[in-house]
Write an enzyme that holds these catalytic residues in place. Sequence first.
Site, PDB file in Angstrom:
ATOM      1  N   CYS A  84       3.864  31.300  -8.930  1.00 44.80           N
ATOM      2  CA  CYS A  84       3.421  30.274  -7.980  1.00 44.80           C
ATOM      3  C   CYS A  84       4.583  29.290  -7.777  1.00 44.80           C
ATOM      4  CB  CYS A  84       2.222  29.532  -8.551  1.00 44.80           C
ATOM      5  SG  CYS A  84       2.645  28.737 -10.118  1.00 44.80           S
TER       6      CYS A  84
ATOM      7  N   CYS B 290       4.276  20.518 -12.795  1.00 38.35           N
ATOM      8  CA  CYS B 290       3.941  20.958 -11.441  1.00 38.35           C
ATOM      9  C   CYS B 290       3.358  19.782 -10.656  1.00 38.35           C
ATOM     10  CB  CYS B 290       2.925  22.097 -11.501  1.00 38.35           C
ATOM     11  SG  CYS B 290       2.375  22.575  -9.842  1.00 38.35           S
TER      12      CYS B 290
ATOM     13  N   HIS C 137      -5.468  23.310 -24.445  1.00 38.35           N
ATOM     14  CA  HIS C 137      -4.464  23.811 -23.500  1.00 38.35           C
ATOM     15  C   HIS C 137      -3.486  22.670 -23.189  1.00 38.35           C
ATOM     16  CE1 HIS C 137      -2.611  25.144 -19.754  1.00 38.35           C
ATOM     17  NE2 HIS C 137      -2.926  26.369 -20.141  1.00 38.35           N
TER      18      HIS C 137
ATOM     19  N   GLU D  33      -2.018  21.647 -20.607  1.00 38.43           N
ATOM     20  CA  GLU D  33      -2.312  20.838 -19.414  1.00 38.43           C
ATOM     21  C   GLU D  33      -3.404  19.808 -19.717  1.00 38.43           C
ATOM     22  OE1 GLU D  33      -3.125  22.913 -15.674  1.00 38.43           O
ATOM     23  OE2 GLU D  33      -4.290  21.157 -15.047  1.00 38.43           O
TER      24      GLU D  33
ATOM     25  N   CYS E  41      -5.814  24.816  -8.369  1.00 38.78           N
ATOM     26  CA  CYS E  41      -4.721  24.879  -7.400  1.00 38.78           C
ATOM     27  C   CYS E  41      -4.832  26.105  -6.486  1.00 38.78           C
ATOM     28  CB  CYS E  41      -3.382  24.874  -8.131  1.00 38.78           C
ATOM     29  SG  CYS E  41      -2.997  26.444  -8.886  1.00 38.78           S
TER      30      CYS E  41
HETATM   31 FE1  SF4 Z   1       1.273  27.080 -10.585  1.00 39.42          FE
HETATM   32 FE2  SF4 Z   1      -1.020  25.999  -9.925  1.00 39.42          FE
HETATM   33 FE3  SF4 Z   1      -0.070  25.643 -12.394  1.00 39.42          FE
HETATM   34 FE4  SF4 Z   1       1.127  24.458 -10.320  1.00 39.42          FE
HETATM   35  S1  SF4 Z   1      -0.929  24.053 -11.041  1.00 39.42           S
HETATM   36  S2  SF4 Z   1       2.128  25.573 -11.996  1.00 39.42           S
HETATM   37  S3  SF4 Z   1       0.853  25.936  -8.671  1.00 39.42           S
HETATM   38  S4  SF4 Z   1      -0.714  27.577 -11.475  1.00 39.42           S
END
Ligand code: SF4
Length: 326
Positions: free
Chosen positions: A24, A109, A137, A139, A208
């Site tokens: 991506c 990102c 995770h 994130e 996303c």
């Molecule tokens: Fe890729 Fe979506 Fe993760 Fe951004 S948020 S790195 S576009 S998977």
Amino acid sequence: MPLAPTPAAKPPLTVLICAPRGFCAGVVRAIDAVEKALTVYGPPVYVRHEIVHNKYVVESLKRKGAVFVDELDEVPDTTAPVIFSAHGVPKAVPNEAERRRLFGIDATCPLVTKVHREAEVHHKRGRHIVLIGHAGHPEVVGTMGQLPSGAISLVETIADVERLVPPPADNLAYVTQTTLSVDDTEAIVAALKRRFPAIASPHKEDICYATTNRQEAVKRVAPQVDAMIVVGSPNSSNSQRLKEVAERAGCHIARLVLRAEEIDWTVFSGIRSLGLTAGASAPEILVEEIIDAFAERFEVTVETVSTADESVFFPLPRALREEAAE
Ligand code: SF4
């Protein structure tokens, strides 16, 4: 003279390859950031956490001079760049880098940063935030670390929503991890809205475009094939979700594999059709490797099933853009 035995004909196999699949825009940007930093500053370039969740990518960057660390305390006092991964980091990380006068470059990102900003705005408006995501995770750790402890409650399931006792139950907002199952998240959001009808929603979905598009393509292909392979790492959230989506769409044999050498061929011996996709952090070369491995055992015909066009592009982090311009 006796005739030489003819080799047994390979069985036919139709491979339906999903499009979009693989890298991506956020992953491309993060990898480009490390490569650019290596070119401009030379090795070593420190990278906190796997830049993207793919061992092949990480190993190839290591060979070029990237040094991967789990935490900043593993980075010596240095003028070398320290890059933060695409998943995003808690605010404490850039703060600590600044305190130590390290040269931090943020490869988070932009679509993860958007969720961070949303959470901040809700917090400023006095709202308690419910984050839908997977505990542990990176994130989720990064998003929760944007705000003081207690400002965000994490829910993973509908059962978590039923148990939730938020501090102010009448002033809530929700945000989500970017790489969740679209369908699971819809059900969790519906449960949240049932319990807390006034809860504020994101202006635009937090899941996303890349996650959504890859899941859509798998939903189209999975019911048509005997088996499905998702190329990706076990620690890649969006790759795991693709495997689940394939199973739920009716494909009984769905496997997540990083490299062709991991394939258990006994599972695929009787199949006549195979679906193939790749998580957002898996490079195309690994998809080709899997096709080649099947072509050694089957008479392969490849067809592409396309459900969306993607043209998203994110420029490099500012520090590297300025360097590129000079
Ligand atoms: Fe890729 Fe979506 Fe993760 Fe951004 S948020 S790195 S576009 S998977």
